[in-house]
Design a protein around this motif. Structure first.
Motif, PDB file in Angstrom:
ATOM      1  N   PRO A  97       0.798  -1.231   0.000  1.00 58.45           N
ATOM      2  CA  PRO A  97       0.000   0.000   0.000  1.00 58.45           C
ATOM      3  C   PRO A  97       0.832   1.284   0.000  1.00 58.45           C
ATOM      4  O   PRO A  97       0.300   2.348  -0.298  1.00 58.45           O
ATOM      5  CB  PRO A  97      -0.827  -0.121   1.284  1.00 58.45           C
ATOM      6  CG  PRO A  97      -0.049  -1.046   2.153  1.00 58.45           C
ATOM      7  CD  PRO A  97       0.656  -1.985   1.234  1.00 58.45           C
ATOM      8  N   GLN A  98       2.120   1.199   0.286  1.00 56.30           N
ATOM      9  CA  GLN A  98       2.956   2.402   0.282  1.00 56.30           C
ATOM     10  C   GLN A  98       3.277   2.874  -1.130  1.00 56.30           C
ATOM     11  O   GLN A  98       3.805   3.960  -1.321  1.00 56.30           O
ATOM     12  CB  GLN A  98       4.239   2.196   1.093  1.00 56.30           C
ATOM     13  CG  GLN A  98       5.320   1.387   0.406  1.00 56.30           C
ATOM     14  CD  GLN A  98       5.210  -0.110   0.618  1.00 56.30           C
ATOM     15  OE1 GLN A  98       4.143  -0.638   0.884  1.00 56.30           O
ATOM     16  NE2 GLN A  98       6.321  -0.814   0.489  1.00 56.30           N
ATOM     17  N   VAL A  99       2.936   2.051  -2.140  1.00 53.48           N
ATOM     18  CA  VAL A  99       3.225   2.413  -3.528  1.00 53.48           C
ATOM     19  C   VAL A  99       1.960   2.966  -4.184  1.00 53.48           C
ATOM     20  O   VAL A  99       0.953   2.285  -4.293  1.00 53.48           O
ATOM     21  CB  VAL A  99       3.742   1.214  -4.339  1.00 53.48           C
ATOM     22  CG1 VAL A  99       4.064   1.636  -5.772  1.00 53.48           C
ATOM     23  CG2 VAL A  99       4.971   0.598  -3.680  1.00 53.48           C
ATOM     24  N   GLU A 100       2.050   4.221  -4.606  1.00 52.24           N
ATOM     25  CA  GLU A 100       0.966   4.851  -5.353  1.00 52.24           C
ATOM     26  C   GLU A 100       1.320   4.767  -6.831  1.00 52.24           C
ATOM     27  O   GLU A 100       2.396   5.186  -7.251  1.00 52.24           O
ATOM     28  CB  GLU A 100       0.826   6.315  -4.945  1.00 52.24           C
ATOM     29  CG  GLU A 100      -0.226   7.060  -5.720  1.00 52.24           C
ATOM     30  CD  GLU A 100      -0.293   8.534  -5.371  1.00 52.24           C
ATOM     31  OE1 GLU A 100      -0.975   9.263  -6.108  1.00 52.24           O
ATOM     32  OE2 GLU A 100       0.334   8.956  -4.381  1.00 52.24           O
ATOM     33  N   THR A 101       0.415   4.212  -7.636  1.00 53.41           N
ATOM     34  CA  THR A 101       0.663   4.079  -9.063  1.00 53.41           C
ATOM     35  C   THR A 101      -0.063   5.183  -9.829  1.00 53.41           C
ATOM     36  O   THR A 101      -1.171   5.571  -9.466  1.00 53.41           O
ATOM     37  CB  THR A 101       0.220   2.695  -9.569  1.00 53.41           C
ATOM     38  OG1 THR A 101      -1.143   2.487  -9.226  1.00 53.41           O
ATOM     39  CG2 THR A 101       1.082   1.592  -8.967  1.00 53.41           C
ATOM     40  N   VAL A 102       0.597   5.673 -10.874  1.00 47.75           N
ATOM     41  CA  VAL A 102       0.057   6.751 -11.705  1.00 47.75           C
ATOM     42  C   VAL A 102       0.118   6.291 -13.153  1.00 47.75           C
ATOM     43  O   VAL A 102       1.191   5.982 -13.662  1.00 47.75           O
ATOM     44  CB  VAL A 102       0.873   8.053 -11.526  1.00 47.75           C
ATOM     45  CG1 VAL A 102       0.325   9.156 -12.416  1.00 47.75           C
ATOM     46  CG2 VAL A 102       0.909   8.480 -10.072  1.00 47.75           C
ATOM     47  N   ASN A 103      -1.041   6.243 -13.820  1.00 45.90           N
ATOM     48  CA  ASN A 103      -1.121   5.771 -15.201  1.00 45.90           C
ATOM     49  C   ASN A 103      -1.012   6.948 -16.173  1.00 45.90           C
ATOM     50  O   ASN A 103      -1.975   7.364 -16.794  1.00 45.90           O
ATOM     51  CB  ASN A 103      -2.433   5.017 -15.401  1.00 45.90           C
ATOM     52  CG  ASN A 103      -2.525   4.304 -16.740  1.00 45.90           C
ATOM     53  OD1 ASN A 103      -3.604   3.934 -17.158  1.00 45.90           O
ATOM     54  ND2 ASN A 103      -1.418   4.095 -17.419  1.00 45.90           N
ATOM     55  N   MET A 104       0.208   7.487 -16.287  1.00 46.01           N
ATOM     56  CA  MET A 104       0.487   8.597 -17.192  1.00 46.01           C
ATOM     57  C   MET A 104       1.943   8.521 -17.613  1.00 46.01           C
ATOM     58  O   MET A 104       2.763   7.925 -16.923  1.00 46.01           O
ATOM     59  CB  MET A 104       0.230   9.943 -16.525  1.00 46.01           C
ATOM     60  CG  MET A 104      -1.204  10.151 -16.087  1.00 46.01           C
ATOM     61  SD  MET A 104      -1.494  11.831 -15.535  1.00 46.01           S
ATOM     62  CE  MET A 104      -2.279  12.486 -16.992  1.00 46.01           C
ATOM     63  N   GLY A 105       2.248   9.169 -18.723  1.00 47.99           N
ATOM     64  CA  GLY A 105       3.626   9.349 -19.133  1.00 47.99           C
ATOM     65  C   GLY A 105       4.115  10.701 -18.653  1.00 47.99           C
ATOM     66  O   GLY A 105       3.326  11.629 -18.476  1.00 47.99           O
ATOM     67  N   LEU A 106       5.420  10.820 -18.424  1.00 47.28           N
ATOM     68  CA  LEU A 106       6.002  12.091 -18.005  1.00 47.28           C
ATOM     69  C   LEU A 106       6.685  12.741 -19.201  1.00 47.28           C
ATOM     70  O   LEU A 106       7.514  12.117 -19.869  1.00 47.28           O
ATOM     71  CB  LEU A 106       7.007  11.875 -16.867  1.00 47.28           C
ATOM     72  CG  LEU A 106       6.424  11.346 -15.563  1.00 47.28           C
ATOM     73  CD1 LEU A 106       7.533  11.095 -14.553  1.00 47.28           C
ATOM     74  CD2 LEU A 106       5.376  12.295 -14.995  1.00 47.28           C
ATOM     75  N   VAL A 107       6.337  13.999 -19.456  1.00 48.54           N
ATOM     76  CA  VAL A 107       6.867  14.750 -20.587  1.00 48.54           C
ATOM     77  C   VAL A 107       7.213  16.166 -20.151  1.00 48.54           C
ATOM     78  O   VAL A 107       7.004  16.543 -19.000  1.00 48.54           O
ATOM     79  CB  VAL A 107       5.849  14.759 -21.762  1.00 48.54           C
ATOM     80  CG1 VAL A 107       5.673  13.364 -22.350  1.00 48.54           C
ATOM     81  CG2 VAL A 107       4.505  15.314 -21.316  1.00 48.54           C
ATOM     82  N   SER A 108       7.711  16.964 -21.088  1.00 46.79           N
ATOM     83  CA  SER A 108       8.121  18.330 -20.754  1.00 46.79           C
ATOM     84  C   SER A 108       6.945  19.284 -20.657  1.00 46.79           C
ATOM     85  O   SER A 108       7.009  20.285 -19.942  1.00 46.79           O
ATOM     86  CB  SER A 108       9.124  18.853 -21.790  1.00 46.79           C
ATOM     87  OG  SER A 108       8.541  18.831 -23.073  1.00 46.79           O
ATOM     88  N   SER A 109       5.877  19.005 -21.360  1.00 47.49           N
ATOM     89  CA  SER A 109       4.696  19.865 -21.354  1.00 47.49           C
ATOM     90  C   SER A 109       3.480  18.982 -21.577  1.00 47.49           C
ATOM     91  O   SER A 109       3.494  18.123 -22.454  1.00 47.49           O
ATOM     92  CB  SER A 109       4.803  20.899 -22.475  1.00 47.49           C
ATOM     93  OG  SER A 109       3.577  21.550 -22.671  1.00 47.49           O
TER      94      SER A 109
END
Length: 175
Positions: A45-57
């Motif tokens: 439970p300490q891991v939060e998952t985010v379904n997105m890519g990381l980009v500059s903008s």
């Protein structure tokens, strides 16, 4: 405070599962890989998952990723770089994924400190770092980057890290 923040988390490597950190954020853009990541990390439970890519903008709000179903860890925003590696990857499928900036994730989750930022994004390393607002560099203690050095990208990243007072150690893999 975040002890460990990883971009392109894959399916939940041992560094995520074995951490005793009070809070970890794992970002993975591809829906197929994200589903496996969430499944594998259910007991943590300490891991939060985010379904997105990381980009500059984050304009546009989604970007096409090249996904290789037989080798999902090679998904990329930079398919031309994979093509330049000799064409050993086959069956590429384009998948549109939502994207955001690292600073937006930091702001939305009210993160005031990141002890370790891991960036392993198959060619988009500079773009991820360019998604950091100047003030957000101050909350980063350490980074681990896998840099694909196409078109002088390593030199650009070295310059950027130096501008933000990070010391750098480079280990090059040779084939």
């Amino acid at each position: 405070s975040i002890k460990y923040f990883t971009s392109s988390a894959g399916v939940g490597g041992s560094e995520l599962r074995d951490s005793l950190s009070p809070r970890i954020i794992a970002v993975e853009p591809l829906p197929q890989t994200f589903a496996a990541l969430q499944h594998n990390l259910q007991p943590f439970p300490q891991v939060e998952t985010v379904n997105m890519g990381l980009v500059s903008s984050f304009s546009p709000l989604s970007r096409p990723f090249a996904f290789f179903p037989r080798v999902p860890g090679n998904a990329t925003l930079c398919p031309h770089e994979k093509d330049a590696m000799g064409g050993w990857l086959h069956g590429r499928v384009e998948v549109s994924c939502p994207v955001t900036t690292l600073s937006q994730v930091i702001r939305e989750r009210q993160i005031d400190s990141i002890q370790l930022l891991k960036v392993d994004v198959e060619g988009a390393e500079l773009e991820v770092l360019e998604g950091l607002n100047p003030a957000d560099w101050q909350i980063l203690d350490q980074m681990v980057l896998e840099v694909h050095d196409f078109d002088g990208r390593l030199a650009e990243i070295a310059y950027l890290l130096n501008e933000h007072s990070f010391q750098m150690n480079v280990e090059k893999l040779t084939n």
